[in-house]
Structures are given as structure tokens and as C-alpha cells.
Scaffold this active site. Structure first.
Site, PDB file in Angstrom:
ATOM      1  N   HIS A 133      33.434 -28.404  69.602  1.00  0.00           N
ATOM      2  CA  HIS A 133      32.562 -27.428  70.253  1.00  0.00           C
ATOM      3  C   HIS A 133      33.057 -25.995  70.135  1.00  0.00           C
ATOM      4  CE1 HIS A 133      32.192 -31.349  72.445  1.00  0.00           C
ATOM      5  NE2 HIS A 133      30.957 -31.157  72.048  1.00  0.00           N
ATOM      6  N   GLU A 151      30.764 -25.128  74.131  1.00  0.00           N
ATOM      7  CA  GLU A 151      30.284 -24.359  72.984  1.00  0.00           C
ATOM      8  C   GLU A 151      29.820 -22.968  73.415  1.00  0.00           C
ATOM      9  OE1 GLU A 151      26.655 -24.330  69.781  1.00  0.00           O
ATOM     10  OE2 GLU A 151      27.386 -26.293  70.429  1.00  0.00           O
TER      11      GLU A 151
END
Length: 347
Positions: free
Chosen positions: A93, A145
Site C-alpha cells: 500500500h 495507501e
């Protein structure tokens, strides 16, 4: 949490009107970025021995994380939990520059397993911030993320959680604004958010290329086709997997009468199958195919042995491993250097 094996015979074969069947969505399961990240941890353990530390979950799947823990990986929330000089893998991520710097300050040997598609969004954020654009980042607050992307340009990023957030967004200069997005969102909801943003900011710029990853889009397209013919959709994936959760929502939106997410086949409830003729099955982009096969076995015990694959796209993309891991212990180029395991093993 230990691996939960499939429990054969737990579901009963109760007659329903019509012929029982399963519609199996394709593509499903592992994407190239997940494949690369998981192999990166496996190879780091081969190269450097246990333990190898991983910041956050390498991918959002409890089964994968448990298997890697059994091999010697240790998952931590932050780099200050890692002994100085140890090896650490950054998850698929992505991380912010602050995390990279903190690892360096502790003398850690960092291996970056960030998905290249996430890295692309990071680079876009840096470029637009350098040109003094305000970046409207569509994504979910608290997701790793989003934290990593926002960390590339914290003074230029405003988070947009949903279409309903748009009316409260304010920018410094409406003539210099661009949108970027988390890669694992619902395509439809993201486009609705963009539509509302453009109504409010007519000069809103698009990213140079689509930020929502090919795998997320492909899995959503496949489940849309399955859902229109399904009484029930079962999505294999973990609760913290954004793309898996979205698949449940998309299935319901596109016609499934019911939809549920499970980590393991053993979580399927008998009452979900009451009166169900057609079951749709798919899995999120961080789910190994063996978990889908366990679900199909459990459904077969309940009389759903007729399985038809519904394919909407072919996927053959592979990503190179992090540079530190492209050679084997003897120094030869590793056979898995270009992204990893056989596609056949995943489907």
C-alpha cells in the site's frame, strides 16, 4: 489468527426450485501488485533469514499474513518497533517519505514492496504539488495507501472520503486543482465524486492516467456481470480489504439479491442458501486462489457442484521484484524476478 481450513460437509444440500449452480467471476484473486509483495516477503526471509519485519499488513488478507508469520515475518505498526539494523519490508500500500526517513534514521535495511501502480499515484502527487496544484485525493481516511500518498505532499492534499464530502471542500485557487484517487475504490462511486467535484470546480484537472488499478476495475466489471444472474454473491476477502468490501457493494448495486464477504468457507451460513438457485463467487485482489477453491468445495457439499466461469478480461501483467530480491542466494537472476508465481497457480 490461525488458518481456518474448509469444513467439508458442514453445509447441507437442501432442495431449491430449479437447478443449483455457481457463477465464478474471472478475473478474481491475486493481482500483480499483491503477488509481487507477498513474494518479496518470502524471498526476504530466504535471503536474510527470520525474522524479517513488515510495516503494516503486507496485503490486506488475514490468511496471507498468518502464513507469512508462520514463516518468520513479524508485522509491526511503525518502524520504531523494529530493532536497529534489521530488515523491513514496506507493504504493497506504500508509505510516506516520513516513514522512509524514520527507517533510515534507525539504520533499517528497507525493501520497498509498494505496488508500482500506487507508486505512480505518489509520483503524480509530487509533480502536482511541485506545480502548486491543490490535490483532491479521493479515498478512505486512515487507509495506509491514502496516508502514504498524502504524505508525499501534505500541504497540498485535501482528502475527499465520498461524494457527499464535496459540498464542504474548499480550495485556495479553483483554477489550480486536480483529483487523484486511492487505487482500490469503487469505480462508479469515484466517478460520481469526480462529477460532483467538477460541478463545483469546473477547471478541475484529471490525473494523467487512471488511478484506480486495472485489477480493481476488472474484478468489479466481472462481479457486475455475475450479480445480475445471482440470488447470492459470496466474496472471499478480509474486512480491511477495501477492494473486497467494494465487491460486496457492487454486487448488491448490480442485482444480487444478497451478498456477503467471508475470510474462509467455514464462515458461510446455511441460511444464506435458503431458496438460492444461483451463487456468484469472487475474491478480492489480495486473496489466494486456494481459499476460493475451499469455498467451491463447501458449496459443492451443499449441492452447488455445477460451476460456470464468467470471464470478462484476461490478466497477464507482472511486476519485477524489488531490486534487492531479483537474484537468488548464489547471485544468479531469480526465476521469479519478474513478479513471481505462475498465473495457472492462481486460477
Amino acid at each position: 489468527m490461525p488458518r481456518v481450513p474448509g469444513v467439508r460437509g458442514r453445509l447441507k444440500d437442501i432442495p431449491v426450485p430449479g437447478q443449483k449452480r455457481v457463477l465464478l467471476a474471472a478475473p478474481r484473486g491475486y493481482c500483480a501488485g499483491v503477488d509481487r509483495a507477498v513474494i518479496a516477503v518470502e524471498k526476504a526471509l530466504e535471503h536474510y533469514g527470520a525474522p524479517v519485519y513488515v510495516r503494516k499488513q503486507i496485503v490486506h488478507n488475514i490468511h496471507v499474513v498468518t502464513q507469512l508469520e508462520q514463516q518468520g515475518a513479524i508485522f509491526v505498526d511503525e518502524v520504531d518497533e523494529v530493532p536497529e539494523g534489521a530488515h523491513i519490508v514496506f507493504s504493497a500500500h506504500g508509505v510516506s517519505p516520513a516513514v522512509v526517513n524514520a527507517a533510515s534514521d534507525r539504520g533499517l535495511h528497507a525493501i520497498d514492496a509498494t505496488c508500482p501502480l500506487v507508486t505512480k499515484v505518489h509520483r503524480e502527487a509530487v509533480r502536482f504539488a511541485r506545480d502548486d496544484y491543490e490535490i483532491l485525493l479521493i479515498g478512505h481516511e486512515g487507509h495506509e495507501e491514502v496516508e502514504g500518498t498524502a504524505g508525499e505532499a501534505p500541504d497540498h492534499v485535501t482528502l475527499v472520503n465520498s461524494p457527499d464530502d464535496v459540498e464542504n471542500i474548499e480550495v485556495r485557487d479553483p483554477d489550480k486543482v486536480v483529483w487523484l484517487s486511492q487505487t482500490t475504490l469503487s469505480v462508479d462511486e469515484t466517478m460520481e465524486t469526480v462529477r460532483r467535484l467538477r460541478e463545483k470546480f469546473p477547471k478541475l484537472q484529471d490525473p494523467p492516467s487512471d488511478d484506480i488499478c486495472y485489477a480493481t476495475q476488472n474484478r468489479q466489471v466481472a462481479i457486475k456481470k455475475v450479480a445480475q444472474d445471482a440470488d447470492l454473491v459470496i466474496v472471499v476477502g478480509s474486512a480491511n480489504s477495501s477492494n473486497s468490501v467494494r465487491l460486496v457493494e457492487v454486487a448488491l448495486e448490480y442485482g444480487a439479491k444478497a451478498a456477503y464477504r467471508v475470510d474462509y468457507a467455514s464462515e458461510v451460513q446455511q441460511e444464506w442458501l435458503d431458496g438460492v438457485q444461483t451463487v456468484g463467487v469472487t475474491s478480492g485482489a489480495s486473496v489466494p486462489e486456494e481459499l476460493v477453491r475451499e469455498l467451491l468445495d463447501a458449496l459443492a457439499d451443499a449441492g452447488y457442484a455445477d460451476v460456470a466461469e464468467v470471464k470478462t478480461a484476461e490478466e497477464d501483467l507482472m511486476f519485477s521484484l524489488p531490486k534487492e530480491l531479483r537474484r537468488d542466494l548464489a547471485g544468479n537472476r531469480d526465476a521469479r524476478a519478474l513478479g513471481g508465481r505462475s498465473r495457472a497457480a492462481q486460477g
